[in-house]
Scaffold this motif. Structure first.
Motif, PDB file in Angstrom:
ATOM      1  N   ILE A 365       0.849  -1.203   0.000  1.00 13.38           N
ATOM      2  CA  ILE A 365       0.000   0.000   0.000  1.00 13.38           C
ATOM      3  C   ILE A 365       0.878   1.245   0.000  1.00 13.38           C
ATOM      4  N   ALA A 366       1.893   1.258   0.898  1.00 14.44           N
ATOM      5  CA  ALA A 366       2.821   2.394   0.933  1.00 14.44           C
ATOM      6  C   ALA A 366       3.592   2.492  -0.376  1.00 14.44           C
ATOM      7  N   GLY A 367       3.959   1.339  -0.947  1.00 16.62           N
ATOM      8  CA  GLY A 367       4.692   1.353  -2.207  1.00 16.62           C
ATOM      9  C   GLY A 367       3.882   1.929  -3.350  1.00 16.62           C
ATOM     10  N   SER A 368       2.598   1.599  -3.406  1.00 11.14           N
ATOM     11  CA  SER A 368       1.755   2.118  -4.491  1.00 11.14           C
ATOM     12  C   SER A 368       1.606   3.636  -4.407  1.00 11.14           C
ATOM     13  N   CYS A 369       1.811   4.183  -3.217  1.00 11.63           N
ATOM     14  CA  CYS A 369       1.712   5.644  -3.031  1.00 11.63           C
ATOM     15  C   CYS A 369       3.052   6.339  -3.218  1.00 11.63           C
ATOM     16  N   THR A 370       4.119   5.561  -3.424  1.00 12.61           N
ATOM     17  CA  THR A 370       5.459   6.137  -3.583  1.00 12.61           C
ATOM     18  C   THR A 370       6.149   5.569  -4.824  1.00 12.61           C
ATOM     19  N   SER A 371       5.398   5.397  -5.887  1.00 11.75           N
ATOM     20  CA  SER A 371       5.932   4.996  -7.195  1.00 11.75           C
ATOM     21  C   SER A 371       6.628   3.636  -7.186  1.00 11.75           C
ATOM     22  N   CYS A 372       6.095   2.680  -6.408  1.00  4.35           N
ATOM     23  CA  CYS A 372       6.633   1.318  -6.391  1.00  4.35           C
ATOM     24  C   CYS A 372       5.572   0.363  -6.933  1.00  4.35           C
ATOM     25  N   TYR A 373       6.016  -0.766  -7.432  1.00  2.39           N
ATOM     26  CA  TYR A 373       5.061  -1.813  -7.780  1.00  2.39           C
ATOM     27  C   TYR A 373       5.281  -3.001  -6.859  1.00  2.39           C
ATOM     28  N   LEU A 374       4.544  -4.082  -7.065  1.00  2.25           N
ATOM     29  CA  LEU A 374       4.452  -5.147  -6.077  1.00  2.25           C
ATOM     30  C   LEU A 374       5.813  -5.702  -5.652  1.00  2.25           C
ATOM     31  N   THR A 375       5.978  -5.846  -4.334  1.00  2.38           N
ATOM     32  CA  THR A 375       7.181  -6.450  -3.761  1.00  2.38           C
ATOM     33  C   THR A 375       6.773  -7.597  -2.840  1.00  2.38           C
ATOM     34  N   ALA A 376       7.687  -8.531  -2.679  1.00  2.00           N
ATOM     35  CA  ALA A 376       7.448  -9.678  -1.793  1.00  2.00           C
ATOM     36  C   ALA A 376       8.800 -10.112  -1.237  1.00  2.00           C
ATOM     37  N   GLY A 377       8.953 -11.408  -0.991  1.00  2.00           N
ATOM     38  CA  GLY A 377      10.208 -11.935  -0.464  1.00  2.00           C
ATOM     39  C   GLY A 377      10.783 -12.957  -1.411  1.00  2.00           C
ATOM     40  N   PRO A 378      11.474 -12.541  -2.480  1.00  2.00           N
ATOM     41  CA  PRO A 378      11.985 -13.497  -3.463  1.00  2.00           C
ATOM     42  C   PRO A 378      13.004 -14.448  -2.854  1.00  2.00           C
ATOM     43  N   PHE A 379      12.988 -15.674  -3.338  1.00  3.06           N
ATOM     44  CA  PHE A 379      13.869 -16.696  -2.777  1.00  3.06           C
ATOM     45  C   PHE A 379      15.341 -16.371  -3.004  1.00  3.06           C
ATOM     46  N   SER A 380      15.682 -15.940  -4.227  1.00  4.42           N
ATOM     47  CA  SER A 380      17.092 -15.714  -4.545  1.00  4.42           C
ATOM     48  C   SER A 380      17.709 -14.655  -3.636  1.00  4.42           C
ATOM     49  N   ARG A 381      17.000 -13.548  -3.441  1.00  2.00           N
ATOM     50  CA  ARG A 381      17.538 -12.466  -2.614  1.00  2.00           C
ATOM     51  C   ARG A 381      17.591 -12.879  -1.143  1.00  2.00           C
ATOM     52  N   THR A 382      16.575 -13.617  -0.689  1.00  2.00           N
ATOM     53  CA  THR A 382      16.562 -14.070   0.708  1.00  2.00           C
ATOM     54  C   THR A 382      17.674 -15.076   0.965  1.00  2.00           C
ATOM     55  N   ALA A 383      17.937 -15.949  -0.006  1.00  2.00           N
ATOM     56  CA  ALA A 383      19.022 -16.923   0.151  1.00  2.00           C
ATOM     57  C   ALA A 383      20.366 -16.223   0.272  1.00  2.00           C
ATOM     58  N   VAL A 384      20.570 -15.175  -0.531  1.00  2.00           N
ATOM     59  CA  VAL A 384      21.814 -14.401  -0.440  1.00  2.00           C
ATOM     60  C   VAL A 384      21.901 -13.716   0.919  1.00  2.00           C
ATOM     61  N   ASN A 385      20.795 -13.153   1.382  1.00  3.16           N
ATOM     62  CA  ASN A 385      20.767 -12.495   2.687  1.00  3.16           C
ATOM     63  C   ASN A 385      21.097 -13.473   3.807  1.00  3.16           C
ATOM     64  N   PHE A 386      20.523 -14.665   3.722  1.00  2.00           N
ATOM     65  CA  PHE A 386      20.763 -15.703   4.739  1.00  2.00           C
ATOM     66  C   PHE A 386      22.225 -16.149   4.732  1.00  2.00           C
ATOM     67  N   ASN A 387      22.744 -16.429   3.544  1.00  2.00           N
ATOM     68  CA  ASN A 387      24.125 -16.915   3.440  1.00  2.00           C
ATOM     69  C   ASN A 387      25.144 -15.833   3.766  1.00  2.00           C
TER      70      ASN A 387
END
Length: 651
Positions: A365-387
């Motif tokens: 909701i905040a993203g749609s009001c600040t020029s963002c489109y849908l975000t979630a928790g992608p596996f690839s980025r989370t795996a890098v964050n974890f490792n």
């Protein structure tokens, strides 16, 4: 059989539980449905000031863990945040290109939403960002309503509107505790759906890899391949060679990182950003943009501009935006929560699914009001964050800060970034979602789950992303309905030299008890299966009588129904019991029940069925029921006068 005058002492009876007021029962049912985790237990016996503090900590988790945050944690989160930022920048640009929106929106989407999630999310490892599947869905669904090339401004407005409704839908699920609805997306469904989406995303990137200008908006494999080979004369060998080289580099770093995670992890994590830098330098030095290699072009500096005024609620395409928002909201939740739970399991902590839904909803909701489109928790980025060794959601704050610096100072450096490099980055990331090993595992364990997975995959690849999702969910629901409508009924036998009764199919050594048929019902009894159970039990009786007659054994006298697995029963189920009782009475057989639960006992008692069967014919265990039946059979043979036969039983 009739009234028992023999003095047989049955050690334990199944009591009829006391009735509860309807409102109390309804309250208990609602609590178990919507509050299975009992989130209010922490407020019990607490002063008002403490309850207020706990309430803030519950809805804003950062207030709970921030006071315990240490400098050592920050050092780990700083490294992890910078690492995922190196992935977020090229992925953000790439996925925005996949969604047919300006690349700068992909960078905007990696700035505001991670900050919101860091405050509201319950996962320590989830790295927030744009996702390829949702990007593809937006392009395919909204592109049918408005052309992103002919009306780019209206298309972007529709993207923001779909993101807003996705956020509202996600937050509503969390606020109203409806997270169990997402559980209808089974593991097999997600594996097949993600695999199909990854296949289509990879095929869509052939546009960038081959330097094509015009390309189909359809997502099925036939349309994509027709578009690719229908423009054979427009293929650019320069783009193809450049793309294959960078794709080989990305896959090579991933291969070595899997072989030696410690030594090559950082190379794999930095590979996308390295590809962007090398590709940009190569294009700049060779002027490849003049030889058919397409580049991103100008990216304006500055932070996210507000986009509240861009939310066109009066648009004629409002329903399309709502539909798209709900679908991408479900996909975002399913992927994000599944990824968060997976990595939480590795570190032995728990994430709250409803909090995650609220966090995802609020950040979109905040993203749609600040020029963002849908975000979630992608596996690839989370795996890098974890490792990379993240300790908390502060890694998202560090990533957002790095993206902010990029937006303020570094965007001009992306002018010469070739689109073919972005395509290579997307293909490399999507190949990780083609989990063929999981599909093989499903085939080995559960063939039905495998066909659910296959149906989802083929639905996406041959139809569309929405078609694949509908097929997968429909087949999953069909399986649930079949398990409810056609529950198992099992014949039990006695294991030799024991008082244990088990399935005769599973234990071939189990023996049938002479004159007694023991059946176990393995599901609650509802209107959907009551008729089937009546017919199936009657068939078991006919088959047993035919078997005894053919074998020349003693006739059947008792039918014991083991109700241990029957958690509940409705009025149709009660009617089924009444019909079974009448059927057995006509055949001169006696119905015996074993271990009905409290809810079943209450309903049997209120329907007068217990009175009809006789309280003395309801036992705590199958063993006791068999002992009582054997006692009566022995009594009948040795002293026939001890049993009184009434007229009804002899009908």
């Amino acid at each position: 059989m009739g009234t028992i005058t023999a003095d047989y002492d049955c050690s334990r009876r199944v009591p009829v539980p006391p009735s509860k007021p309807f409102l109390n029962s309804l309250k208990t049912s609602l609590k178990e449905t919507f509050f299975p985790d009992d989130p209010f237990r922490q407020f019990k016996n607490q002063p008002v000031s403490r309850k207020i503090l706990l309430g803030f900590q519950y809805f804003v988790p950062i207030l709970e863990w921030a006071p315990r945050y240490t400098f050592d944690f920050f050092k780990a989160d700083l490294v992890a945040g910078i690492t995922i930022a190196s992935l977020a920048v090229p992925q953000g640009i790439s996925y925005a290109n996949l969604a047919s929106i300006p690349p700068i929106i992909g960078l905007y989407s990696s700035f505001v939403p991670p900050l919101i999630y860091a405050m509201l999310g319950s996962s320590r490892d989830l790295a927030v960002g744009t996702v390829a599947v949702a990007s593809l869905l937006m392009s395919s669904m909204l592109g049918k309503e408005i052309s992103p090339t002919e009306n780019p401004k209206q298309y972007v407005q529709l993207v923001f509107l779909a993101t807003f409704f996705a956020g509202v839908f996600q937050a509503s699920l969390g606020i109203f505790r409806l997270g169990f609805l997402v559980d209808f997306l089974s593991h097999a469904t997600i594996v097949g759906f993600m695999g199909g989406a990854a296949t289509i995303v990879c095929l869509q990137q052939l546009k960038g890899m081959l330097g094509l200008v015009h390309f189909t908006h359809e997502t099925d494999v036939i349309s994509v391949m027709r578009s690719v080979f229908g423009q054979f004369h427009q293929w650019r060998w320069e783009s193809a060679v450049l793309g294959c080289c960078f794709l080989f580099f990305l896959l090579l770093t991933r291969y070595f990182s899997k072989k030696k995670a410690g030594a090559f992890f950082w190379i794999n994590a930095m590979a996308p950003l390295t590809s962007v830098i090398l590709g940009s330098l190569l294009v700049y030095l060779t002027h490849a943009e003049k030889h058919g290699v397409q580049v991103i072009g100008h990216l304006k500096k500055g932070l996210n501009p507000p986009s509240v005024s861009e939310l066109a609620f009066g648009s004629p395409h409002l329903m399309a935006a709502i539909k798209t928002g709900i679908i991408i909201g479900i996909i975002g939740l399913a992927e994000g929560i599944a990824v968060g739970r997976t990595f939480a399991m590795f570190k032995n902590y728990h994430i709250d699914g409803n909090k995650e839904m609220i966090a995802f909803g609020m950040m979109n909701i905040a993203g749609s009001c600040t020029s963002c489109y849908l975000t979630a928790g992608p596996f690839s980025r989370t795996a890098v964050n974890f490792n990379a060794g993240s300790k908390s959601a502060v890694s998202n704050i560090v990533m957002a800060t790095a993206v902010m610096m990029t937006l303020l100072f570094l965007t001009p450096f992306f002018h010469y970034t070739p689109l073919v490099v972005l395509s290579a980055i997307i293909i490399s990331a999507m190949l990780g979602l083609l989990d063929y090993q999981a599909a093989i595992h499903l085939w080995k364990i559960d063939k039905f789950d495998f066909f659910i997975c296959l149906g989802a995959y083929l639905g996406v690849v041959l139809g569309s992303v929405e078609t694949g999702l509908i097929i997968a969910v429909s087949v999953s629901l069909l399986r649930i309905l079949l398990s409810v409508a056609r529950p198992k009924t099992i014949v039990l036998g006695n294991l030799p030299n024991s008082g244990i009764y088990r399935s005769m199919d599973q234990y071939p050594s189990a023996n049938k008890v002479p004159g007694i048929l023991i059946l176990q019902i393995d599901a609650p009894i509802y209107f959907a299966n009551a008729s089937y159970l009546r017919e199936r039990i009657s068939r078991w009786i006919y088959e047993e009588e035919d078997r005894l007659k053919f074998a020349g054994e003693s006739s059947l006298h008792y039918v014991i129904l083991d109700l241990s697995a029957v958690a509940s029963v409705d009025t149709s189920g009660i009617s089924m019991f009444e019909e079974i009782k009448k059927h057995l009475d006509r055949k001169g057989l006696k119905l015996v029940l074993a271990n009905p639960c409290s809810e079943v006992m209450k309903k049997l008692d209120k329907s007068k069925l217990i009175e009809s069967i006789g309280q003395e014919w309801i036992y705590l265990t199958v063993g006791e029921a068999v002992a009582a039946c054997n006692f009566m059979l022995h009594t009948c043979k040795s002293n026939p006068v001890a049993v009184d036969y009434n007229a009804e039983d002899n009908v």
